[in-house]
Scaffold this active site. Structure first.
Site, PDB file in Angstrom:
ATOM      1  NE  ARG A 110       9.982  21.214  52.992  1.00  0.00           N
ATOM      2  CZ  ARG A 110       9.901  21.259  51.649  1.00  0.00           C
ATOM      3  NH1 ARG A 110      10.826  20.706  50.920  1.00  0.00           N
ATOM      4  NH2 ARG A 110       8.890  21.855  51.076  1.00  0.00           N
ATOM      5  CE  LYS A 141      12.245  25.618  48.661  1.00  0.00           C
ATOM      6  NZ  LYS A 141      10.908  26.195  48.927  1.00  0.00           N
ATOM      7  NE  ARG A 173       3.285  22.953  50.136  1.00  0.00           N
ATOM      8  CZ  ARG A 173       2.918  23.460  48.961  1.00  0.00           C
ATOM      9  NH1 ARG A 173       1.639  23.607  48.652  1.00  0.00           N
ATOM     10  NH2 ARG A 173       3.834  23.812  48.099  1.00  0.00           N
ATOM     11  NE  ARG A 220       3.914  21.062  44.492  1.00  0.00           N
ATOM     12  CZ  ARG A 220       4.950  21.406  45.244  1.00  0.00           C
ATOM     13  NH1 ARG A 220       6.020  21.940  44.693  1.00  0.00           N
ATOM     14  NH2 ARG A 220       4.929  21.217  46.541  1.00  0.00           N
ATOM     15  NE  ARG A 278       3.980  25.859  42.918  1.00  0.00           N
ATOM     16  CZ  ARG A 278       4.839  25.664  43.919  1.00  0.00           C
ATOM     17  NH1 ARG A 278       6.043  26.189  43.870  1.00  0.00           N
ATOM     18  NH2 ARG A 278       4.475  24.959  44.962  1.00  0.00           N
TER      19      ARG A 278
END
Ligand code: AMP
Length: 214
Positions: free
Chosen positions: A86, A13, A170, A159, A125
């Site tokens: 969300r 996203k 998550r 992160r 990532r």
């Protein structure tokens, strides 16, 4: 034009939102980025939500709706909602906020990716500390000279919540609380689905096709 990018963590996203900002002059509203900024600047709210974020749970609707409401009156070119809404309560609140401004939601784009790919993507990532550009050790590595392609910074971060335990949580939160939004927007005739597993350019092309029709 106002759009929502909907999808689980790691669906891409943020990457696609950043492209739309560059190409269409839209404004990206990422509640995740806003919350991380509040944390790093040490605000009271940032301190309160830090542990919740690290566990991979959702922060309260009240906090994120407040963050979005603060940002909604500025920004030309339309908004890209990235990581918001969300929950159904957040979706209702967004509808009301846009109504009050005489604006509407033009498209909701679900980026569909399977769980295995998400786990691999998130483990690989990293983010440029200078401008937030997202890299991936496998599909989009940091250049050999160690400099961000966008801003030239040389520091990259991972992160705190990109770890196996937090990711599991998550994903659970996504399926329990966020995936009902797929039915919600489908019922309103606003939902389009793109294949989030493709190359970044291929996903961008699919999104463009949706926006051109919206
Ligand atoms: P993201 O960068 O979108 O993956 O968000 C990182 C974390 O911030 C999430 O795991 C949540 O803890 C929190 N967060 C971001 N956006 C929201 C939201 N709309 N509602 C609740 N929590 C959020």
């Amino acid at each position: 034009m106002n759009i929502i990018l909907l999808g689980p963590p790691g669906a891409g996203k943020g990457t696609q939102a950043r492209r739309l900002v560059e190409e269409r002059g839209m404004t990206q509203l990422s509640t995740g980025d806003m919350l991380r900024e509040a944390r790093s600047s040490g605000t009271e709210m940032g301190k309160r939500v830090a542990a919740v974020m690290d566990r991979g749970e959702l922060v309260t609707d009240e906090i994120v709706i407040g963050l979005i409401a603060e940002k909604l009156d500025s920004g030309g070119g339309g908004f890209i909602f990235d990581g918001f809404p969300r929950t159904l309560a957040q979706a209702d609140a967004l509808g009301a906020l846009l109504d009050n401004m005489g604006q509407r939601l033009d498209a909701v784009i679900e980026m569909r990716v399977d769980d295995e790919a998400l786990v691999a993507r998130i483990a690989a990532r990293s983010t440029c500390a200078g401008c937030g550009e997202v890299y991936n050790d496998i599909s989009r590595p940091i250049p050999a000279d160690g400099r961000c392609v966008k801003c030239g910074a040389t520091e990259f971060t991972r992160r705190a919540d990109d770890n196996a335990d937090s990711l599991r949580q998550r994903l659970m939160e996504y399926y329990k609380k966020t995936s009902p939004l797929i039915g919600y927007y489908h019922a309103k005739g606003q939902l389009s689905v793109v294949d989030g597993l493709g190359e970044i350019d291929a996903v961008s092309a699919e999104i463009k096709a949706v926006l051109d029709k919206a």
